[in-house]
Design a protein around this motif. Sequence first.
Motif: not given
Length: 318
Positions: A201-205
């Motif tokens: 989720r941290v990697a999501e835009a």
Amino acid sequence: MGPTELQDRPAVEVVGPLDADEVRAVSTLAEAATEADGVRPLSEHVMLHLRYGGDQRVRNVLVWQGPRLVAYGHLDVTDEVAGASAEVVVHPAYRRKGLGRLLVAATLAETPDGRLRLWAHGGHPGAAALAAALGFRQSRALWQMRRSLYAALPQADLPPGVTVRTFEPGRDDQAWVALNAAVFAGHPEQGDWTVDDLHRRVAEAWFDPHGFFLAERDDRLVGFHWTKVHGGTGSHHGHDPIGEVYVLGVDAGERGTGLGRALTLVGLQHLRHLGLPDAMLYVDADNTAAIRLYQALGFTRWETDLMFSRDPFTSRSP
């Protein structure tokens, strides 16, 4: 990409992780259903599984009409206590042709023991009718609630001794996952998040650490409010931007102190400062304490997601 079609009969394919072409086909199907129904048929959890591979035990049920994907089911068999769960979708142009029944039957056949929990996002009446016809019973309701951010917001009064700061990726990962697990112990989805789930989720835009608030007492994490903004230009949500109370949790030792209310307001004020007109959240319909809090803060029910369950010992075959 898909199996060779025999005349005009739909072909069912059951696979593990999808390749890039299959992911695109599922995404296209989901977008068509979103446009037709006004609600996304697949949860964020499923979409993350599609993009990042997810658990190797997850089964993907693909129904092809020639080269076109016309129905899809995501089957998660990892919960051995509650049983398998699934989210399914049929392309709007191919509905009322028996594909829903075919899809659910194929999904049921892949369950380890014949138990299945089936989500109907938005409570679509067609999904409810199909579930009832196949021997499912409603077992859970998840409310989506909304409130205007133009309306007045009370002051966020923190309990004495509690401070709030924003999340720092890398520094706070383990502590947050531990508190999240404790707060949501026994919750059917949230309580099992791992550090890898957090990192996806941290990697999501959409991720913004400035909208992820942590409450501390004596340097110990005691609560959190993770906000989210989704929708708008370039998104796949099919609506204007809206803020979300994404995940809100308070340590058991802080219950009754007003920390949950204060953290909710901290997040809502942040979303308002971003210029967003509305905020939303999800809450189980039987979580009366949380619903009372949200209603007191101006939230009202917007729509309902339903879960239907099937026990092979009491249900008839599809």
